[in-house]
Design a protein around this motif. Structure first.
Motif, PDB file in Angstrom:
ATOM      1  N   GLY A 132       0.786  -1.224   0.000  1.00  0.00           N
ATOM      2  CA  GLY A 132       0.000   0.000   0.000  1.00  0.00           C
ATOM      3  C   GLY A 132       0.813   1.266   0.000  1.00  0.00           C
ATOM      4  N   LEU A 133       2.074   1.189  -0.404  1.00  0.00           N
ATOM      5  CA  LEU A 133       2.941   2.363  -0.421  1.00  0.00           C
ATOM      6  C   LEU A 133       3.391   2.665  -1.836  1.00  0.00           C
ATOM      7  N   ASP A 134       3.440   3.943  -2.168  1.00  0.00           N
ATOM      8  CA  ASP A 134       3.990   4.372  -3.445  1.00  0.00           C
ATOM      9  C   ASP A 134       5.512   4.393  -3.324  1.00  0.00           C
ATOM     10  N   PRO A 135       6.250   3.830  -4.284  1.00  0.00           N
ATOM     11  CA  PRO A 135       7.714   3.843  -4.191  1.00  0.00           C
ATOM     12  C   PRO A 135       8.297   5.237  -4.023  1.00  0.00           C
ATOM     13  N   HIS A 136       7.617   6.261  -4.551  1.00  0.00           N
ATOM     14  CA  HIS A 136       8.113   7.630  -4.411  1.00  0.00           C
ATOM     15  C   HIS A 136       7.951   8.148  -2.984  1.00  0.00           C
ATOM     16  N   GLU A 137       7.209   7.425  -2.152  1.00  0.00           N
ATOM     17  CA  GLU A 137       7.005   7.858  -0.769  1.00  0.00           C
ATOM     18  C   GLU A 137       8.083   7.321   0.173  1.00  0.00           C
ATOM     19  N   ILE A 138       8.993   6.503  -0.325  1.00  0.00           N
ATOM     20  CA  ILE A 138      10.031   5.889   0.498  1.00  0.00           C
ATOM     21  C   ILE A 138      11.396   6.404   0.074  1.00  0.00           C
ATOM     22  N   LEU A 139      12.131   6.942   1.025  1.00  0.00           N
ATOM     23  CA  LEU A 139      13.525   7.324   0.822  1.00  0.00           C
ATOM     24  C   LEU A 139      14.397   6.280   1.508  1.00  0.00           C
ATOM     25  N   TYR A 140      15.375   5.768   0.796  1.00  0.00           N
ATOM     26  CA  TYR A 140      16.208   4.680   1.319  1.00  0.00           C
ATOM     27  C   TYR A 140      17.660   5.119   1.351  1.00  0.00           C
ATOM     28  N   ALA A 141      18.294   4.903   2.502  1.00  0.00           N
ATOM     29  CA  ALA A 141      19.720   5.200   2.664  1.00  0.00           C
ATOM     30  C   ALA A 141      20.369   4.026   3.365  1.00  0.00           C
ATOM     31  N   SER A 142      21.618   3.751   3.019  1.00  0.00           N
ATOM     32  CA  SER A 142      22.332   2.610   3.594  1.00  0.00           C
ATOM     33  C   SER A 142      23.747   3.033   3.968  1.00  0.00           C
ATOM     34  N   PRO A 143      23.903   3.707   5.116  1.00  0.00           N
ATOM     35  CA  PRO A 143      25.253   4.095   5.562  1.00  0.00           C
ATOM     36  C   PRO A 143      26.103   2.867   5.858  1.00  0.00           C
ATOM     37  N   ARG A 144      27.393   3.014   5.693  1.00  0.00           N
ATOM     38  CA  ARG A 144      28.300   1.887   5.923  1.00  0.00           C
ATOM     39  C   ARG A 144      28.564   1.658   7.402  1.00  0.00           C
ATOM     40  N   ARG A 145      28.537   2.714   8.208  1.00  0.00           N
ATOM     41  CA  ARG A 145      28.854   2.586   9.624  1.00  0.00           C
ATOM     42  C   ARG A 145      27.616   2.840  10.466  1.00  0.00           C
ATOM     43  N   LEU A 146      27.576   2.194  11.633  1.00  0.00           N
ATOM     44  CA  LEU A 146      26.444   2.375  12.532  1.00  0.00           C
ATOM     45  C   LEU A 146      26.366   3.801  13.055  1.00  0.00           C
ATOM     46  N   ASP A 147      27.510   4.419  13.316  1.00  0.00           N
ATOM     47  CA  ASP A 147      27.507   5.801  13.790  1.00  0.00           C
ATOM     48  C   ASP A 147      26.859   6.731  12.779  1.00  0.00           C
ATOM     49  N   ASP A 148      27.140   6.509  11.495  1.00  0.00           N
ATOM     50  CA  ASP A 148      26.527   7.335  10.458  1.00  0.00           C
ATOM     51  C   ASP A 148      25.019   7.081  10.377  1.00  0.00           C
ATOM     52  N   ALA A 149      24.613   5.823  10.557  1.00  0.00           N
ATOM     53  CA  ALA A 149      23.188   5.515  10.532  1.00  0.00           C
ATOM     54  C   ALA A 149      22.462   6.182  11.697  1.00  0.00           C
ATOM     55  N   LEU A 150      23.066   6.164  12.882  1.00  0.00           N
ATOM     56  CA  LEU A 150      22.458   6.813  14.044  1.00  0.00           C
ATOM     57  C   LEU A 150      22.355   8.318  13.836  1.00  0.00           C
ATOM     58  N   TRP A 151      23.423   8.907  13.309  1.00  0.00           N
ATOM     59  CA  TRP A 151      23.376  10.352  13.050  1.00  0.00           C
ATOM     60  C   TRP A 151      22.282  10.693  12.039  1.00  0.00           C
ATOM     61  N   LEU A 152      22.175   9.895  10.987  1.00  0.00           N
ATOM     62  CA  LEU A 152      21.168  10.157   9.971  1.00  0.00           C
ATOM     63  C   LEU A 152      19.760  10.006  10.539  1.00  0.00           C
ATOM     64  N   ALA A 153      19.538   8.957  11.351  1.00  0.00           N
ATOM     65  CA  ALA A 153      18.208   8.757  11.934  1.00  0.00           C
ATOM     66  C   ALA A 153      17.853   9.892  12.888  1.00  0.00           C
ATOM     67  N   GLU A 154      18.801  10.313  13.716  1.00  0.00           N
ATOM     68  CA  GLU A 154      18.537  11.414  14.648  1.00  0.00           C
ATOM     69  C   GLU A 154      18.232  12.706  13.897  1.00  0.00           C
ATOM     70  N   THR A 155      19.023  13.004  12.891  1.00  0.00           N
ATOM     71  CA  THR A 155      18.818  14.236  12.121  1.00  0.00           C
ATOM     72  C   THR A 155      17.487  14.208  11.387  1.00  0.00           C
ATOM     73  N   ALA A 156      17.140  13.044  10.835  1.00  0.00           N
ATOM     74  CA  ALA A 156      15.897  12.937  10.073  1.00  0.00           C
ATOM     75  C   ALA A 156      14.675  13.113  10.954  1.00  0.00           C
ATOM     76  N   VAL A 157      14.660  12.420  12.089  1.00  0.00           N
ATOM     77  CA  VAL A 157      13.479  12.520  12.949  1.00  0.00           C
ATOM     78  C   VAL A 157      13.397  13.892  13.609  1.00  0.00           C
ATOM     79  N   ALA A 158      14.552  14.512  13.878  1.00  0.00           N
ATOM     80  CA  ALA A 158      14.538  15.841  14.487  1.00  0.00           C
ATOM     81  C   ALA A 158      14.040  16.909  13.524  1.00  0.00           C
TER      82      ALA A 158
END
Length: 312
Positions: A132-158
């Protein structure tokens, strides 16, 4: 005793100095506000009236205190990597349901894990549409390091501009614990947006998540005909076997939840029987597969094989 008191005062002064340098609330003021909120009935009432995402299912909403928090962290985990598809599907269903309830056009950010993507794959257009989701409604990112993933998640939700943020991790990494989850929860609380932590093949551990679901795959029911009967041999909507592990309930709550992607609605599934389990596999790889509907039954399972001794 005097030396201990002096040491504590010095530690508090250092914490307040660091807080001023980082532009954060002073720890002493934050503790005072927390103590006042604990004794203030109005503050307690406001916590009980937090915005929630109800499922429309009375027993489930009661167990969730009205639904999932709009401004908090919810964890979804699977026991083994083979269940990653079910856990990912449930998260996608939650994202689609959230967008339908809010009628929001804001995208959803999926912060993927590199190892999980190699073992279980990544979201793709056909699968997103089926949930039930349009592909244009999903943004996908795959950081190589966990620290980068945490920073990206914090920045995005903030930022507060996303409908929801999904953080995917594998197992129980050493650099992701209670402190990191608390920081994510605070970011979600400040922004008023939900954050879903998708943990593949992970064990239970302490976190600041409001609720935690254990997801297992379940057998889908057949499709219903207009007269209410089931169409034999058909495959209906996806069904998830869920266990609410973390909540205010004294004991875990288990149930089967069906997702209707067309109506974007959850419902309790009462037709689901036993599900296959990786923990108790069959001795024959094809023994758990049903016979074809339009062909002859498959060949019987082979008997025991006796190994002969070598001649030399």
């Amino acid at each position: 005793m005097a030396e201990n008191a002096t040491a504590r005062e010095t530690l508090f002064a250092l914490r307040e100095q660091i807080a001023r340098m980082e532009g954060k609330p002073l720890p002493s003021l934050a503790a005072a506000k927390q103590a006042d909120a604990a004794t203030d009935p109005e503050a307690q009432k406001s916590r009980n009236n937090q915005p929630r995402l109800p499922f429309g299912i009375a027993p489930l909403d009661a167990a969730l205190d009205g639904g999932l928090p709009f401004d908090g962290l919810t964890e979804i985990r699977s026991m083994v990597m083979l269940d990653a598809g079910a856990a990912s599907g449930f998260v996608l269903a939650l994202a689609a349901y959230l967008k339908a309830m809010e009628t929001s056009e804001a995208p959803v950010l999926w912060v993927g894990d590199v190892v999980s993507r190699q073992e279980a794959g990544a979201p793709y257009a056909v699968g997103l549409r089926q949930f039930g989701l349009d592909p244009h409604e999903i943004l996908y990112a795959s950081p190589r390091r966990l620290d980068d993933a945490l920073w990206l998640a914090e920045t995005a939700v903030a930022s507060g501009v996303l409908s929801a943020t999904i953080l995917e991790i594998r197992g129980n990494p050493r650099h992701f614990g209670l402190t990191e989850s608390r920081r994510l929860g605070l970011r979600a609380k400040a922004a008023g947006r939900p954050l879903f932590l998708l943990r593949h093949a992970g064990e239970e551990e302490a976190s600041s998540a409001f609720f935690r679901f254990l997801v297992k795959p379940a057998r889908a029911s057949g499709r219903r005909l207009p007269d209410g009967s089931m169409l034999g041999g058909s495959i209906g909507h996806p069904v998830f076997q869920l266990t609410l592990e973390k909540s205010r309930n004294p004991a875990p709550l288990s149930f089967f939840l069906e997702w209707n992607s067309r109506d974007r609605q959850f419902s309790l599934d009462r037709e689901t029987g036993e599900t296959s389990s990786f923990r108790n596999p069959s001795t024959h790889l094809g023994a758990g597969l049903p016979a074809s509907a339009d062909r002859q039954d498959r060949s019987p399972v082979l008997g025991p094989v006796v190994a002969n001794e070598r001649a030399s």
